[in-house]
Scaffold this active site. Structure first.
Site, PDB file in Angstrom:
ATOM      1  N   PHE A  60     -14.554-113.040 102.657  1.00  0.00           N
ATOM      2  CA  PHE A  60     -14.202-113.920 102.940  1.00  0.00           C
ATOM      3  C   PHE A  60     -13.907-115.602 103.811  1.00  0.00           C
ATOM      4  O   PHE A  60     -13.565-115.588 103.954  1.00  0.00           O
ATOM      5  CB  PHE A  60     -16.003-115.253 102.066  1.00  0.00           C
ATOM      6  CG  PHE A  60     -16.067-116.418 102.736  1.00  0.00           C
ATOM      7  CD1 PHE A  60     -16.867-116.859 103.842  1.00  0.00           C
ATOM      8  CD2 PHE A  60     -15.436-117.385 101.714  1.00  0.00           C
ATOM      9  CE1 PHE A  60     -16.935-118.111 103.696  1.00  0.00           C
ATOM     10  CE2 PHE A  60     -15.891-119.073 102.081  1.00  0.00           C
ATOM     11  CZ  PHE A  60     -17.130-119.427 103.280  1.00  0.00           C
ATOM     12  N   HIS A  61     -12.755-115.162 102.436  1.00  0.00           N
ATOM     13  CA  HIS A  61     -11.400-115.848 102.540  1.00  0.00           C
ATOM     14  C   HIS A  61     -10.733-115.631 103.690  1.00  0.00           C
ATOM     15  O   HIS A  61      -9.860-117.079 104.463  1.00  0.00           O
ATOM     16  CB  HIS A  61     -10.625-116.420 101.648  1.00  0.00           C
ATOM     17  CG  HIS A  61     -11.815-117.260 100.687  1.00  0.00           C
ATOM     18  ND1 HIS A  61     -12.149-118.738 101.047  1.00  0.00           N
ATOM     19  CD2 HIS A  61     -12.510-116.927  98.883  1.00  0.00           C
ATOM     20  CE1 HIS A  61     -13.234-119.294  99.628  1.00  0.00           C
ATOM     21  NE2 HIS A  61     -13.255-117.592  99.055  1.00  0.00           N
ATOM     22  N   ARG A  81     -21.376-115.974 104.181  1.00  0.00           N
ATOM     23  CA  ARG A  81     -21.667-115.772 102.461  1.00  0.00           C
ATOM     24  C   ARG A  81     -23.319-115.520 102.010  1.00  0.00           C
ATOM     25  O   ARG A  81     -23.853-115.740 100.762  1.00  0.00           O
ATOM     26  CB  ARG A  81     -21.201-117.312 101.649  1.00  0.00           C
ATOM     27  CG  ARG A  81     -19.829-117.848 101.733  1.00  0.00           C
ATOM     28  CD  ARG A  81     -19.715-118.066 100.190  1.00  0.00           C
ATOM     29  NE  ARG A  81     -18.513-118.106 100.431  1.00  0.00           N
ATOM     30  CZ  ARG A  81     -16.859-118.761  99.402  1.00  0.00           C
ATOM     31  NH1 ARG A  81     -17.603-120.170  99.049  1.00  0.00           N
ATOM     32  NH2 ARG A  81     -16.904-118.117  98.686  1.00  0.00           N
ATOM     33  N   GLU A  99     -10.795-124.845  99.974  1.00  0.00           N
ATOM     34  CA  GLU A  99     -11.142-125.137  98.583  1.00  0.00           C
ATOM     35  C   GLU A  99     -10.236-124.768  98.052  1.00  0.00           C
ATOM     36  O   GLU A  99      -9.998-124.903  96.943  1.00  0.00           O
ATOM     37  CB  GLU A  99     -12.651-123.671  98.558  1.00  0.00           C
ATOM     38  CG  GLU A  99     -13.184-123.496  99.396  1.00  0.00           C
ATOM     39  CD  GLU A  99     -13.827-122.109  99.222  1.00  0.00           C
ATOM     40  OE1 GLU A  99     -14.525-122.047  97.782  1.00  0.00           O
ATOM     41  OE2 GLU A  99     -15.047-121.987  99.895  1.00  0.00           O
ATOM     42  N   GLU A 135      -7.533-116.543  92.990  1.00  0.00           N
ATOM     43  CA  GLU A 135      -8.012-116.095  94.135  1.00  0.00           C
ATOM     44  C   GLU A 135      -7.222-116.576  95.520  1.00  0.00           C
ATOM     45  O   GLU A 135      -7.162-118.124  94.820  1.00  0.00           O
ATOM     46  CB  GLU A 135      -9.315-116.373  94.180  1.00  0.00           C
ATOM     47  CG  GLU A 135     -10.020-116.733  95.521  1.00  0.00           C
ATOM     48  CD  GLU A 135     -11.495-116.225  95.101  1.00  0.00           C
ATOM     49  OE1 GLU A 135     -12.194-117.023  93.708  1.00  0.00           O
ATOM     50  OE2 GLU A 135     -12.208-115.472  95.980  1.00  0.00           O
ATOM     51  N   GLU A 175     -19.701-111.375  95.992  1.00  0.00           N
ATOM     52  CA  GLU A 175     -20.692-112.741  96.112  1.00  0.00           C
ATOM     53  C   GLU A 175     -21.186-113.526  96.984  1.00  0.00           C
ATOM     54  O   GLU A 175     -20.890-112.844  97.976  1.00  0.00           O
ATOM     55  CB  GLU A 175     -18.574-112.761  95.752  1.00  0.00           C
ATOM     56  CG  GLU A 175     -18.677-115.107  95.585  1.00  0.00           C
ATOM     57  CD  GLU A 175     -17.534-115.273  95.645  1.00  0.00           C
ATOM     58  OE1 GLU A 175     -17.007-116.183  94.526  1.00  0.00           O
ATOM     59  OE2 GLU A 175     -16.685-115.440  96.517  1.00  0.00           O
TER      60      GLU A 175
HETATM   61 MN    MN Z   1     -14.631-115.133  95.972  1.00  0.00          MN
END
Ligand code: MN
Length: 294
Positions: A182-183, A212, A153, A147, A241
């Site tokens: 999201f990332h 999120r 993170e 990922e 997610e």
């Molecule tokens: Mn994810």
């Protein structure tokens, strides 16, 4: 065949067998064909029972995780790297034992906000560890998907371009990328272009809103996201997610900064997400068909 999935932290903090079994049922009830278990610890659960329950419900299981600091394969300390390799080998076995075929997440570093830049040696250690794990994973019938996550993170792979460079350095053709809206929204200059850049190297996809929470309540451009996924012929699984302080896994809350309740009732959230993904995917397919007509 594509399945729409839902992250288990929509349903449960994942601490008990009964919680995971109930999450399987709730995923099926909400119309999903896949559930994602995070940090599935084989010593705590009856994996065989989970596998049978999932099979009975026609739900596939994907497992994701991030490494702890003491088992960070991107460390320069050989003992820490070795601990990471052992942890990854155990995780691959757990995925196999729970009847899954995919291990994803931050497999290449610790899941944390680093306080230092990555080093070339750490990158090479990580790539070698992932390459080694990929060999064992192939024998277990498990694929590794890495990922690409935001800077808070991990410090190692924050963009698709970095992910593709890393894949080359693993020396394995079996390892692919796991992208997440999201990332990408945080790191990519152009998220849709990043999806097109990944092309056939992306084999798992997380749909998450910029806060999120509920899909549609943030700034992610889902139209351009689905256009790009169709352009690359993406036919693998798509998983929703979402995290809220309402369902608390302490380690995850700390690692991801989940301090607020973006939602409190998970059933309407999960039903809305499935309908939203299907709507946006359908709209993208219609745009594509319309454009193809002379
Ligand atoms: Mn994810």
């Amino acid at each position: 065949m594509r399945r729409l999935g839902v992250h288990s932290f929509v349903w449960t903090d994942g601490k008990t067998q009964a919680g995971l079994e109930r999450a399987l049922e709730q995923s099926a009830e909400a119309g999903y064909g896949l559930i994602e278990f995070a940090y599935l610890r084989p010593e705590l659960f009856d994996l065989d029972a989970l596998a049978k329950r999932a099979q009975g419900l026609d739900i596939e299981i994907t497992v994701t995780m991030g490494l702890p600091v003491a088992a960070d394969v991107s460390s320069e300390d050989p003992a820490v790297v070795k601990a990471g390799e052992a942890l990854l080998a155990n995780a691959v076995a757990a995925v196999r034992d729970v009847g899954g075929t995919r291990l994803g997440g931050i497999l290449y570093s610790a899941h944390r906000k680093y306080d230092a830049k990555p080093t070339a040696r750490g990158w090479q250690n990580s790539a070698a560890a992932i390459g080694k794990t990929a060999d064992a994973a192939r024998e277990a019938g498990v694929s590794l998907v890495l990922e690409v996550v935001n800077r808070f993170e991990s410090n190692l792979i924050n963009t698709t371009a970095q992910g593709l460079a890393f894949l080359k350095d693993t020396g394995s053709d079996d390892v692919t990328l796991h992208l997440d809206t999201f990332h990408m929204n945080i790191e990519e200059a152009n998220p849709a272009a990043a999806i097109r850049l990944a092309g056939p190297k992306v084999s798992y996809f997380h749909i998450g809103e910029s806060n999120r929470g509920y899909l549609g309540d943030g700034v992610i451009d889902f139209d351009r996201t689905f256009d790009a996924l169709l352009d690359i012929g993406y036919s693998s699984d798509i998983t929703f997610e979402s995290f809220s302080g309402a369902i608390v896994d302490e380690a995850l809350c700390l690692a991801c900064g989940i301090w607020r309740d973006t939602w409190t009732d998970n059933v309407p959230l999960a039903r809305h997400a499935k309908a939203y993904i299907e709507l946006k995917l359908g709209e993208a397919e219609r745009r594509r068909a319309t454009n193809a007509r002379p």
